[in-house]
Design an enzyme around this catalytic site. Structure first.
Site, PDB file in Angstrom:
ATOM      1  N   GLN A 165       0.800  -1.236   0.000  1.00  0.00           N
ATOM      2  CA  GLN A 165       0.000   0.000   0.000  1.00  0.00           C
ATOM      3  C   GLN A 165       0.832   1.285   0.000  1.00  0.00           C
ATOM      4  OE1 GLN A 165      -3.724   0.350   2.530  1.00  0.00           O
ATOM      5  NE2 GLN A 165      -2.443   1.881   3.502  1.00  0.00           N
ATOM      6  N   GLU A 207      -3.611   9.043  -1.784  1.00  0.00           N
ATOM      7  CA  GLU A 207      -2.930   9.906  -0.821  1.00  0.00           C
ATOM      8  C   GLU A 207      -1.876  10.775  -1.491  1.00  0.00           C
ATOM      9  OE1 GLU A 207      -1.623   7.800   2.641  1.00  0.00           O
ATOM     10  OE2 GLU A 207      -3.638   7.071   3.077  1.00  0.00           O
ATOM     11  N   ASP A 244       4.121   0.407   4.407  1.00  0.00           N
ATOM     12  CA  ASP A 244       2.888  -0.120   4.983  1.00  0.00           C
ATOM     13  C   ASP A 244       2.427  -1.226   4.057  1.00  0.00           C
ATOM     14  OD1 ASP A 244       0.509  -0.761   6.125  1.00  0.00           O
ATOM     15  OD2 ASP A 244      -0.409   1.231   5.962  1.00  0.00           O
ATOM     16  N   ASP A 314      -1.240  -1.429  12.663  1.00  0.00           N
ATOM     17  CA  ASP A 314      -2.316  -0.482  12.330  1.00  0.00           C
ATOM     18  C   ASP A 314      -3.646  -1.243  12.366  1.00  0.00           C
ATOM     19  OD1 ASP A 314      -4.112   1.308  11.208  1.00  0.00           O
ATOM     20  OD2 ASP A 314      -3.270   1.235   9.194  1.00  0.00           O
ATOM     21  N   LYS A 339      -4.729   6.432  15.042  1.00  0.00           N
ATOM     22  CA  LYS A 339      -5.718   7.081  14.183  1.00  0.00           C
ATOM     23  C   LYS A 339      -6.960   7.329  15.032  1.00  0.00           C
ATOM     24  CE  LYS A 339      -4.599   4.715   9.794  1.00  0.00           C
ATOM     25  NZ  LYS A 339      -4.884   3.486   9.018  1.00  0.00           N
ATOM     26  N   LYS A 390       2.376  10.388  10.070  1.00  0.00           N
ATOM     27  CA  LYS A 390       2.183   9.826   8.730  1.00  0.00           C
ATOM     28  C   LYS A 390       0.907  10.421   8.157  1.00  0.00           C
ATOM     29  CE  LYS A 390       1.031   5.330   6.666  1.00  0.00           C
ATOM     30  NZ  LYS A 390       0.372   4.046   6.906  1.00  0.00           N
TER      31      LYS A 390
HETATM   32  P1  PGA Z   1      -6.571   3.936   5.312  1.00  0.00           P
HETATM   33  O1  PGA Z   1      -5.040   3.795   4.979  1.00  0.00           O
HETATM   34  O2  PGA Z   1      -6.819   5.287   5.875  1.00  0.00           O
HETATM   35  O3  PGA Z   1      -7.237   3.694   3.990  1.00  0.00           O
HETATM   36  O4  PGA Z   1      -6.902   2.856   6.316  1.00  0.00           O
HETATM   37  C1  PGA Z   1      -4.029   4.276   5.808  1.00  0.00           C
HETATM   38  C2  PGA Z   1      -3.218   3.163   6.425  1.00  0.00           C
HETATM   39  O5  PGA Z   1      -3.475   1.975   6.191  1.00  0.00           O
HETATM   40  O6  PGA Z   1      -2.298   3.444   7.201  1.00  0.00           O
HETATM   41 ZN    ZN Z   2      -1.841   1.114   7.567  1.00  0.00          ZN
END
Ligand code: PGA
Ligand code: ZN
Length: 439
Positions: A165, A207, A244, A314, A339, A390
């Protein structure tokens, strides 16, 4: 007598995120006239144990409308928190948690509760006449975060053109946050040029990272090293790689499908591949190397690489204090991604960071792939002294608004500001001596 920081009014509205999808913005108004507002982000590669983001379903906007969450803020939540002190974040968040009454914010929606939780913090900071980071962390909040910045985007954020990713860089050799951004700007530019000359550039991913047409995942790593070198930096010394893997997105029950390379790996096969990459490339941090349902393999990877690498959870940890405690007991990961919308209140997110820090885990405050101009997370990273941030790539204003906010804070802190550079990864032994800043 009403207290100056008492909540006088709350208002939520639907606004739009960086993918053009609906999201929730809340405003909190205090008796002294102070106002705070915040917009919640949204993920695409979500962990199944995340707090629930309430969406309306149905046909409109692909079922993603948030009118119910907005109505919850304007109705039930407003009634429950009016008159509360905005600067007692713990009590306010406790009220939101109780009011929702489910373990995962399923009733009111984590998007409803987090909008209020963050907006209240902004209002309280304004009422105290302080920038949010200083309101949260006091005068000691002076640690600027090491940025993890995406250069190539893949996985769920780029039509699965590559399986991994995030191909990101960190700048352990940089002497300041501002310098880390300067170095990143050069690497990002050179990576784009490299892709263009190879005819492998498909635009930018969700992103803002380059969306490249590689034939293998490893080719992306090779290109990244070339970009670092062409930008004039020593790979691994001044600029290093962070990944990631987001393995939950291409694996279930210990079977992982690398679609790009048309091959399937079991857990140990994936571990072997990642360890090989760590030998071959200057990688200092790997997030979600294994799936969220593959804890034993995640622990095996941590045992094999955790002494020399930052291993980040995560989807596996979803910013949850109990899950971090369990992971520490099981030997899974040595760092946690934070997050706020994985939990739905600032207090629960901070509880996770406090639990992680006490257990010797590193932390990285993180944006989501669906973002906005909101810069709250920058203040959390600095106010909570987390040390890393991040927010995606080095393009698009929903990303740049965060990097630019951190620049402003670094300037404001002046001589008081600290930037750890190599120290962040020194703990894991992945980096030794910082290279002299200024290449
Ligand atoms: P997401 O990706 O916000 O789509 O979950 C960010 C990540 O995986 O760190
Ligand atoms: Zn992640």
């Amino acid at each position: 007598m009403t207290d100056a920081v008492e909540i006088r009014a709350i208002h939520a509205r639907r606004v739009w995120d960086s993918r053009g999808r609906p999201t929730v913005e809340a405003e909190v108004h205090l008796h002294d006239g102070a106002v705070g507002s915040a917009i919640v982000p949204a993920g695409a590669s979500k962990g199944t144990r995340e707090a629930l983001e309430l969406r309306d379903g149905g046909e409109r906007f692909g079922g993603l409308d948030v009118q119910r969450a907005v109505a919850h803020v304007n109705g039930e939540i407003a009634r429950a928190v009016l008159g509360m002190a905005a600067d007692d974040q713990a009590a306010l968040d406790e009220r939101l948690i109780e009011l929702d009454g489910t373990p995962n914010k399923e009733r009111l929606g984590a998007n409803a509760t987090l909008a209020v939780s963050m907006a209240a913090a902004h209002a309280a900071a304004a009422s105290h006449g302080l920038p949010l980071y200083e309101y949260l962390g006091g005068p000691l909040a002076s640690l600027l975060p090491m940025p993890q910045i995406q250069i190539f985007g893949g996985g769920a954020h780029a039509g699965r053109r590559v399986d991994i990713q995030d191909f990101m860089i960190v700048c352990p050799g940089a002497g300041s946050f501002a310098q880390a951004l300067e170095w990143t700007a050069e690497v990002y530019r050179h990576a784009g040029q490299l892709m263009r000359t190879r005819g492998a550039l498909l635009g930018v991913a969700d992103e803002g990272g380059w969306w490249p047409a590689f034939d293998t995942n490893e080719e992306a790593l090779e290109a990244l090293v070339v970009a670092i070198e062409r930008a004039g930096f020593v790979p691994g010394e001044q600029v290093a790689i962070a990944l990631d893997i987001a393995a939950s997105d291409f694996g279930r029950a210990g079977r992982y499908t690398l679609g790009l390379e048309r091959r399937e790996l079991d857990s140990d096969g994936l571990i072997e591949l990642l360890l090989r990459w760590c030998e071959k490339f200057p990688i200092v941090s790997i997030e979600d190397p294994l799936g969220e349902d593959d804890g034993q393999a995640f622990a095996r990877f941590t045992r094999a690489a955790g002494h020399k690498l930052q291993v980040v959870g995560d989807d596996f940890l979803v910013s949850s204090a109990p899950l971090v405690r369990q992971a520490a007991a099981d030997g899974v990961a040595n760092a946690v991604l934070l997050k706020p919308n994985q939990r739905g209140t600032l207090t629960e997110t901070l509880q996770c960071w406090n639990a992680a820090r006490a257990l010797g885990y590193a932390g990285i405050v993180s944006a989501r792939s669906g973002e906005s101009e909101d810069t709250t997370i920058v203040h959390l990273a600095i106010g909570w002294q987390v040390g890393q941030l991040k927010v995606g790539s080095f393009a698009r204003s929903e990303r740049m608004s965060k990097w630019n906010e951190a620049l402003r804070i670094e300037e404001r802190l002046g001589a008081r500001g600290r930037f750890t550079g190599a120290g962040i990864f020194g703990r894991s032994g992945a980096r030794r001596e910082p290279a002299p800043p200024g290449s």
